[in-house]
Design an enzyme around this catalytic site. Structure first.
Site, PDB file in Angstrom:
ATOM      1  N   ASN A 152       0.572  -1.192  -0.105  1.00  0.00           N
ATOM      2  CA  ASN A 152      -0.031  -0.043   0.054  1.00  0.00           C
ATOM      3  C   ASN A 152       0.837   1.222  -0.023  1.00  0.00           C
ATOM      4  OD1 ASN A 152       0.722  -0.481   2.568  1.00  0.00           O
ATOM      5  ND2 ASN A 152      -1.056   0.656   3.649  1.00  0.00           N
ATOM      6  N   GLU A 248       4.575  -3.845  12.366  1.00  0.00           N
ATOM      7  CA  GLU A 248       3.790  -2.969  11.906  1.00  0.00           C
ATOM      8  C   GLU A 248       2.583  -3.537  11.275  1.00  0.00           C
ATOM      9  OE1 GLU A 248       3.618  -0.072  13.244  1.00  0.00           O
ATOM     10  OE2 GLU A 248       5.717   0.464  13.658  1.00  0.00           O
ATOM     11  N   CYS A 284      -3.115   1.321   6.574  1.00  0.00           N
ATOM     12  CA  CYS A 284      -3.120   0.884   7.675  1.00  0.00           C
ATOM     13  C   CYS A 284      -4.074   1.736   8.881  1.00  0.00           C
ATOM     14  CB  CYS A 284      -1.824   0.225   8.315  1.00  0.00           C
ATOM     15  SG  CYS A 284      -0.797   1.615   8.231  1.00  0.00           S
ATOM     16  N   GLU A 464       8.358   2.655  14.766  1.00  0.00           N
ATOM     17  CA  GLU A 464       8.961   3.349  13.500  1.00  0.00           C
ATOM     18  C   GLU A 464       8.835   4.764  13.618  1.00  0.00           C
ATOM     19  OE1 GLU A 464       7.280   1.083  10.251  1.00  0.00           O
ATOM     20  OE2 GLU A 464       9.405  -0.028  10.243  1.00  0.00           O
TER      21      GLU A 464
HETATM   22  P1  NAD Z   1       0.711  -9.032   3.637  1.00  0.00           P
HETATM   23  O1  NAD Z   1       0.933  -9.569   5.176  1.00  0.00           O
HETATM   24  O2  NAD Z   1      -0.114  -9.893   2.761  1.00  0.00           O
HETATM   25  O3  NAD Z   1       2.210  -8.987   2.920  1.00  0.00           O
HETATM   26  C1  NAD Z   1       3.126  -8.136   3.515  1.00  0.00           C
HETATM   27  C2  NAD Z   1       4.313  -8.496   2.880  1.00  0.00           C
HETATM   28  O4  NAD Z   1       4.696  -9.947   3.501  1.00  0.00           O
HETATM   29  C3  NAD Z   1       4.599  -8.871   1.489  1.00  0.00           C
HETATM   30  O5  NAD Z   1       5.812  -8.434   1.128  1.00  0.00           O
HETATM   31  C4  NAD Z   1       4.500 -10.245   1.453  1.00  0.00           C
HETATM   32  O6  NAD Z   1       5.069 -10.902   0.018  1.00  0.00           O
HETATM   33  C5  NAD Z   1       5.137 -10.896   2.573  1.00  0.00           C
HETATM   34  N1  NAD Z   1       4.851 -12.206   2.992  1.00  0.00           N
HETATM   35  C6  NAD Z   1       3.559 -12.871   2.782  1.00  0.00           C
HETATM   36  N2  NAD Z   1       3.475 -14.092   3.299  1.00  0.00           N
HETATM   37  C7  NAD Z   1       4.950 -14.240   4.236  1.00  0.00           C
HETATM   38  C8  NAD Z   1       5.648 -15.073   5.174  1.00  0.00           C
HETATM   39  N3  NAD Z   1       5.113 -16.337   5.223  1.00  0.00           N
HETATM   40  N4  NAD Z   1       6.733 -14.663   5.469  1.00  0.00           N
HETATM   41  C9  NAD Z   1       7.251 -13.507   5.310  1.00  0.00           C
HETATM   42  N5  NAD Z   1       6.651 -12.468   4.447  1.00  0.00           N
HETATM   43  C10 NAD Z   1       5.633 -12.978   3.786  1.00  0.00           C
HETATM   44  O7  NAD Z   1       0.027  -7.524   3.694  1.00  0.00           O
HETATM   45  P2  NAD Z   1      -0.326  -6.732   2.474  1.00  0.00           P
HETATM   46  O8  NAD Z   1      -1.595  -7.221   1.906  1.00  0.00           O
HETATM   47  O9  NAD Z   1       0.865  -6.511   1.577  1.00  0.00           O
HETATM   48  O10 NAD Z   1      -0.370  -5.073   3.223  1.00  0.00           O
HETATM   49  C11 NAD Z   1      -1.747  -4.950   3.773  1.00  0.00           C
HETATM   50  C12 NAD Z   1      -1.837  -4.947   5.431  1.00  0.00           C
HETATM   51  O11 NAD Z   1      -0.689  -4.364   5.840  1.00  0.00           O
HETATM   52  C13 NAD Z   1      -2.890  -4.719   6.073  1.00  0.00           C
HETATM   53  O12 NAD Z   1      -3.282  -5.376   7.056  1.00  0.00           O
HETATM   54  C14 NAD Z   1      -2.389  -3.290   6.592  1.00  0.00           C
HETATM   55  O13 NAD Z   1      -3.063  -2.812   7.749  1.00  0.00           O
HETATM   56  C15 NAD Z   1      -0.967  -3.616   7.046  1.00  0.00           C
HETATM   57  N6  NAD Z   1       0.052  -2.344   7.085  1.00  0.00           N
HETATM   58  C16 NAD Z   1       0.182  -1.821   8.251  1.00  0.00           C
HETATM   59  C17 NAD Z   1       0.886  -0.856   8.368  1.00  0.00           C
HETATM   60  C18 NAD Z   1       1.378  -0.255   9.907  1.00  0.00           C
HETATM   61  O14 NAD Z   1       2.482   0.636   9.798  1.00  0.00           O
HETATM   62  N7  NAD Z   1       0.965  -0.822  10.836  1.00  0.00           N
HETATM   63  C19 NAD Z   1       1.324  -0.161   7.320  1.00  0.00           C
HETATM   64  C20 NAD Z   1       0.722  -0.539   6.115  1.00  0.00           C
HETATM   65  C21 NAD Z   1       0.141  -1.595   5.841  1.00  0.00           C
END
Ligand code: NAD
Length: 492
Positions: A152, A248, A284, A464
């Protein structure tokens, strides 16, 4: 640049590495257009990247801080000069409007500059002369950091990790999301080029690459931004080697509208609408549930819809009229739509918001007209789950205590906001379980890179941004020089 395909390679030990397989990245506004290709790296590639970071660590950790800051500042200048090119690529692969991509790059640069300006103070050893000797409390680098970022805000959520990690003397392997891999890779390459080989490495791929990054014994810390469910896998993978972690994660941020909120304050209403729908709701820390004091609920709903209709214009990310672009991917459209449909089936009123600028484009791309959902049940999925898309439920509350209980009745605790007379709002804010609570604003509008950001409960751990965001890439090392070296109570 506009229509060129961009091919990205992995970067291991300062060299570009061509993977055997690549995955295409489509343009969410024009899904027939392939914007570019990112590699699908293997676990073996990932091991090589970790080895490179591991080998580079000892000399990098010993390098002078001035040298590290100089290199990072040079990267900042290079990114600044190419902002327009990077922003265009980000909008093409992600779907966010151009102003939004430029904003993301600006925030990234702001943070990188803050990190350069403040790292010396954070890393400085605390030397204490005391009645029983002298103690040095030093801040050491941790080692190899695996950084994993989501789609995102790919650039800001990667640079948020790269800058403090490298400045503190760590080395890194970064894995961006396959759903927006291109612009962040360009930025990462530009940073890596300023540093010695192996200090910053880049790999791409799916969960298997992620599993290697989070379980390899040579990795000392994981910096992860993404979903809460993914984080559970990561914690398990990292358990065997007890890695440091900053997580995060997801949020379901409540916005509480108090009885003394002025529903005729158009500027405040616009801020609230933006904090629900910026980046098509794929943030998020966006306000994902609105609770309104029952005494003003109906009037609020009416004015909210008017304000949303004024601001929301759904269209192509490169149309200057557009405030909201498409959703990043088809799966996300289907998920958000399923939440809205479920609420409707259970009796909620769904109101479409804003204007669609180009109906033909809308039909073809992954667009969703934003909606507000009125009269949902407190425990409907659209209220309790993170939607991560352009919809928001509005629900009434009876009194402030009820509002606080509703806001806290969640596994999440990332941010929240309270809207109304300032003193009243601060009083309510003190009772909310969240990493950040904003008063009369919300989401990115209230974000400040100088202050720590992160979640409580299942929204994550660690922080962060701010000085805590720099400290997160250090470990404390105490060097104790006592006057009296023997313990008095141990017998001869
Ligand atoms: P996701 O968890 O699907 O993927 C995040 C990353 O993890 C990607 O690079 C993905 O390829 C990788 N990944 C997937 N499976 C993995 C595994 N088993 N081991 C290690 N890495 C793995 O999340 P998304 O759909 O890319 O992002 C959306 C989510 O992120 C939402 O829940 C959002 O709230 C959260 N988010 C949080 C923050 C924050 O600062 N708290 C900021 C932005 C997004």
């Amino acid at each position: 640049m506009a229509d060129e395909q961009v091919v990205i390679d992995a970067m291991i030990n300062g060299e570009k590495f061509k993977a055997e397989k690549q995955s295409p990245r489509e343009n969410p506004a024009h899904p027939e257009e392939v914007v570019g290709y990112a590699p699908i790296n293997t676990r073996e590639d990932t091991v090589r990247a970790i080895e490179a970071a591991h080998n580079a660590f000892p000399s990098w950790a010993e390098s002078s801080l001035d040298d590290r800051i100089r290199r990072m500042r040079s990267a900042i200048q290079n990114i600044k000069h190419r902002t327009s090119e990077i922003a265009k690529l980000l909008s093409r692969e992600h779907g966010k409007p151009l102003y939004d991509s430029e904003g993301e790059i600006a925030v990234s640069l702001m943070w990188m500059e803050y990190a350069c300006d403040n790292v010396a103070e954070v890393l400085k050893s605390d030397v204490q002369e005391h009645d029983s000797g002298r103690t040095i409390i030093a801040k050491d680098a941790i080692g190899v950091v695996s950084a994993i970022s989501p789609w995102n805000y790919p650039i800001s959520l990667s640079t948020i990790k790269i800058a403090p990690a490298l400045l503190a003397g760590n080395t890194m392997v970064l894995k961006p999301s396959p759903l927006a891999p291109l612009a962040v890779s360009l930025v990462t390459e530009m940073i890596a080029e300023e540093f010695p080989p192996g200090v910053l490495n880049l790999v791409h791929g799916e969960a298997d690459v992620g599993v290697e990054l989070t379980s390899n014994p040579k990795v000392a810390k994981i910096a992860f931004t993404g979903g809460t469910e993914t984080a559970k896998h990561i914690m398990k993978a990292a358990a065997d080697t007890i890695k440091h972690m900053t997580l995060e994660l997801g949020g379901n941020d409540a916005a509480i509208i108090l009885s003394d909120f002025d529903v005729n304050d158009e500027k405040a209403m616009r801020r609230l609408v933006i904090s629900n729908f910026l980046t098509a709701g794929q943030i998020c820390m966006i306000a994902k549930r609105i609770y309104v004091d029952r005494s003003i609920h109906d009037e609020f709903v009416e004015k909210y819809i008017e304000a949303a209709n004024r601001w929301i214009r759904v269209g192509d990310p490169f149309n200057e009229q557009t405030t909201i672009g498409p959703v990043n991917n088809k799966k996300q459209v289907e998920f958000v739509q399923s939440l809205v449909d479920d609420a409707k089936t259970k009796g909620a009123r769904v109101v479409k918001l804003g204007k669609i600028l180009d109906q033909d484009l809308y039909e073809k791309g992954y667009f969703m007209q934003p909606t507000v959902v009125i009269g949902a049940n407190y425990d409907d999925p659209i209220v309790v789950e993170e939607q991560f898309g352009p919809t928001v439920p509005i629900l009434p509350f009876n009194d402030d205590r009820h509002a606080i209980d509703l806001a806290n009745d969640s596994i999440f605790g990332l941010t929240s906001s309270v809207w109304g007379e300032e003193k009243h709002a601060v009083k309510v804010a003190r009772h909310i379980q969240a990493g950040t609570t904003m008063i009369n604003t919300a989401a990115i509008q209230g974000l400040d890179v100088r202050f720590p950001f992160g979640g409580v409960k299942q929204s994550g751990m660690g922080r962060e941004y701010g000085k805590e965001g720099l400290l997160a890439y250090t470990d404390t090392h105490v060097i104790n020089i006592p006057d009296d070296k023997e313990l008095p109570y141990i017998p001869e």
